[in-house]
Design a protein around this motif. Structure first.
Motif, mmCIF file in Angstrom:
data_model
loop_
_atom_site.group_PDB
_atom_site.id
_atom_site.type_symbol
_atom_site.label_atom_id
_atom_site.label_comp_id
_atom_site.label_asym_id
_atom_site.label_seq_id
_atom_site.Cartn_x
_atom_site.Cartn_y
_atom_site.Cartn_z
ATOM 1 N N GLN A 157 0.806 -1.246 0.122
ATOM 2 C CA GLN A 157 0.151 0.015 -0.125
ATOM 3 C C GLN A 157 0.975 1.204 0.018
ATOM 4 O OE1 GLN A 157 -3.831 -0.126 1.951
ATOM 5 N NE2 GLN A 157 -3.855 -1.281 0.285
ATOM 6 N N GLN B 291 -0.877 7.931 -1.309
ATOM 7 C CA GLN B 291 -2.162 7.218 -2.140
ATOM 8 C C GLN B 291 -2.084 8.105 -3.432
ATOM 9 O OE1 GLN B 291 -6.392 5.788 -1.686
ATOM 10 N NE2 GLN B 291 -6.378 7.715 -1.117
ATOM 11 N N ASN C 259 -10.251 6.429 -5.815
ATOM 12 C CA ASN C 259 -10.747 5.653 -4.738
ATOM 13 C C ASN C 259 -12.261 6.061 -4.576
ATOM 14 O OD1 ASN C 259 -11.088 3.953 -2.707
ATOM 15 N ND2 ASN C 259 -9.030 4.491 -1.611
ATOM 16 N N THR D 292 -13.540 7.217 3.061
ATOM 17 C CA THR D 292 -12.694 6.189 2.020
ATOM 18 C C THR D 292 -11.586 5.376 2.857
ATOM 19 O OG1 THR D 292 -12.844 8.186 0.443
ATOM 20 C CG2 THR D 292 -10.915 6.609 0.103
ATOM 21 N N ASP D 293 -11.704 4.309 2.088
ATOM 22 C CA ASP D 293 -10.897 3.269 2.813
ATOM 23 C C ASP D 293 -9.136 3.207 2.245
ATOM 24 O OD1 ASP D 293 -12.770 2.346 4.531
ATOM 25 O OD2 ASP D 293 -13.421 0.732 3.100
ATOM 26 N N TYR D 294 -8.181 3.250 2.976
ATOM 27 C CA TYR D 294 -6.753 3.223 2.457
ATOM 28 C C TYR D 294 -5.890 2.945 3.425
ATOM 29 C CZ TYR D 294 -2.836 3.534 -0.678
ATOM 30 O OH TYR D 294 -1.618 3.193 -1.252
ATOM 31 N N MET E 249 -11.725 0.961 -2.185
ATOM 32 C CA MET E 249 -10.438 0.414 -2.559
ATOM 33 C C MET E 249 -9.698 1.174 -3.646
ATOM 34 S SD MET E 249 -9.673 -3.489 -4.153
ATOM 35 C CE MET E 249 -8.382 -4.573 -3.316
ATOM 36 N N LEU E 250 -8.415 1.355 -3.392
ATOM 37 C CA LEU E 250 -7.611 2.455 -4.632
ATOM 38 C C LEU E 250 -7.540 1.288 -5.905
ATOM 39 C CD1 LEU E 250 -6.160 4.855 -5.232
ATOM 40 C CD2 LEU E 250 -4.057 3.443 -4.534
#
Lengths: 205, 259
Positions: free
Chosen positions: A115, A119, A123, A163-165, B1-2
């Motif tokens: 990851q 980023q 997304n 947002t997921d990261y 999710m990216l």
């Protein structure tokens, strides 16, 4: 008139071009009276929190930003502009920031080395709370992100989207009265991003 | 999710999009602005434009071209070719691009990475690198050497070491472009791409050799690239972005499917 605050924090042309794509003129300015008298204020920015705060101080813009955020002017933070609305940033060994929204800015620390940080890319947003800026934008829509730090507000009530990261679910959009703020870049998020900016131009908080 | 990014690449000569094989015998493919709009509306995730003769001709990048493309698309836009100074970077950003790709000139003057990163933020500065396989593992322990000027000059520098150094200097992303694969449509150079992706914490973009959706899948799943640059297979009309994304989606690669 829409004022895009110029405080030497990177690329403002693309924000201006995005407004012109929806037929709205926006001026890029660091003039205090232009900012305080604007109908709407956009506070963008890329780069680091430390130098952003230094430039804002040197340009004498801190009181103007606080004033428009307090007086009901529709106000949109983008990316670094969003992060420095909080009280504190972990960037640059810790920087005191504007404190317009309570909370701080933290760095991604993924447990999985794949990851990557920053980023970079598109997304999804999860809409946590309805807001006029999110009109006609579906839950799960994708926006463009570029960042190593993320906003962590104290009050979940100010979180509009998450947002997921990097193992976490972070606040990707905040809203507090006349202040709205995105961690993603609506100006670079194609048609869906333009829709959010269009909503902003019609917003009367 | 990216999601993983698909990035069409416009190689520009005299304001026309061209495509060569292994950086040679370029043929004319069309008007840049029209192609940029087509790809953007067709669902690409980002766009890159290289002014491929600027460096060799020793002239600055064609700023008018950058402006025309930046005005017509609302997705991330990276620009490379002939960028040597902070001044050049600033002009490209003011023209409406958000990322600046440095390559040959960063090898000559690595400090430009640090300067650009300080002035505009790491996310703006992309390192393009052109590694080739070498048997000289004394100089280049990874087995890959950095080349510049369109693969014409061998630098005696290890590709993986250079990637790590660039990361320390403040690069935000690395494009690994393979000459051996460029324009062949035989697939990306997975080995060196993966070595670099493993060695750095910033995102890595695979470039050169895309010929079918399976090649992109391998770039993402095997080489662990975060994005892939495609040119020929889109420019010829053989594939649309939609068709590529549908295939990758069916392979389970996370893709942005609505635009």
């Amino acid at each position: 008139m829409i004022a895009i605050v110029d405080y030497k924090a990177g690329n403002l042309t693309s924000v201006q071009l995005a407004f012109s794509a929806i037929g709205r003129e926006a001026v890029v300015t660091s003039d205090i009276s232009a900012i305080t008298s604007a109908d709407r204020v956009v506070f963008p920015g890329v780069g680091a929190a430390g130098s952003a705060m230094r430039h804002l101080t040197d340009l004498g813009l801190l009181p103007a930003i606080r004033a428009v955020a307090a007086n009901g002017t529709p106000f949109l933070g983008i990316c670094l502009g969003t992060q420095i609305l909080l009280n504190h940033s972990d960037e640059d060994n810790g920087v005191e920031t504007l404190g317009i929204i309570r909370g701080n800015t933290q760095k991604f620390k993924p447990s999985d080395p794949w990851q990557k940080v920053p980023q970079i890319g598109w997304n999804r947003i999860r809409i946590e709370k309805k807001h006029p800026l999110l009109d006609n934008i579906e839950d799960g829509s994708e926006f463009y992100f570029v960042h190593s730090y993320y906003p962590a507000p104290d009050n979940f009530g100010s979180v509009l989207c998450t947002t997921d990261y990097a193992d976490i679910s972070f606040a990707s959009m905040l809203g507090c009265g006349n202040v709205a703020a995105t961690q993603f870049h609506p100006e670079k998020s194609g048609r869906i991003g333009l829709r959010l900016l269009e909503n902003f131009t019609r917003w009367n908080p | 999710m990216l999601t993983k990014r698909i990035i069409p690449c416009l190689d520009i000569i005299n304001r026309r999009v061209t495509k060569g094989v292994k950086f040679k015998n370029n043929v004319d493919l069309g008007a840049p602005v029209k192609m940029a709009i087509g790809y953007s509306e067709g669902g690409c995730d980002e766009l890159v434009m290289y002014d491929i003769t600027a460096s060799a001709e020793g002239r600055p990048i064609d700023i008018g071209m950058v402006q025309d493309i930046a005005k017509s698309i609302r997705i991330p836009f990276a620009v490379g070719g002939g960028i040597a100074t902070l001044e050049d970077m600033s002009r490209v950003l003011l023209a409406g691009a958000e990322k600046i790709s440095v390559n040959s000139l960063a090898v000559q003057n690595p400090d430009i990475i640090a300067q650009g990163s300080r002035a505009f933020g790491a996310q703006c500065i992309v390192l393009g690198m052109d590694p080739v396989a070498t048997s000289d593992t004394r100089t280049c322990p990874s087995g890959y050497e950095v080349t510049t000027r369109g693969f014409r000059e061998h630098k005696g520098m290890d590709a993986v070491e250079w990637a790590k150094r660039a990361e320390q200097l403040g690069i935000g992303e690395i494009v690994v472009n393979s000459v051996d694969a460029d324009g062949t449509r035989d697939g990306f150079e997975l080995k060196v791409t993966r070595m670099i992706a493993e060695a750095v914490r910033v995102p890595v973009v695979a470039s050169g050799g895309a010929g079918c959706p399976e090649h992109l899948r391998d770039a993402f799943n095997v080489a662990r690239a975060d994005a892939a640059i495609v040119a020929g297979l889109l420019h010829t009309g053989e594939y649309s972005i939609k068709r590529l994304k549908d295939a990758l989606d069916s392979f389970g690669v996370p893709m942005r499917m609505h635009w």
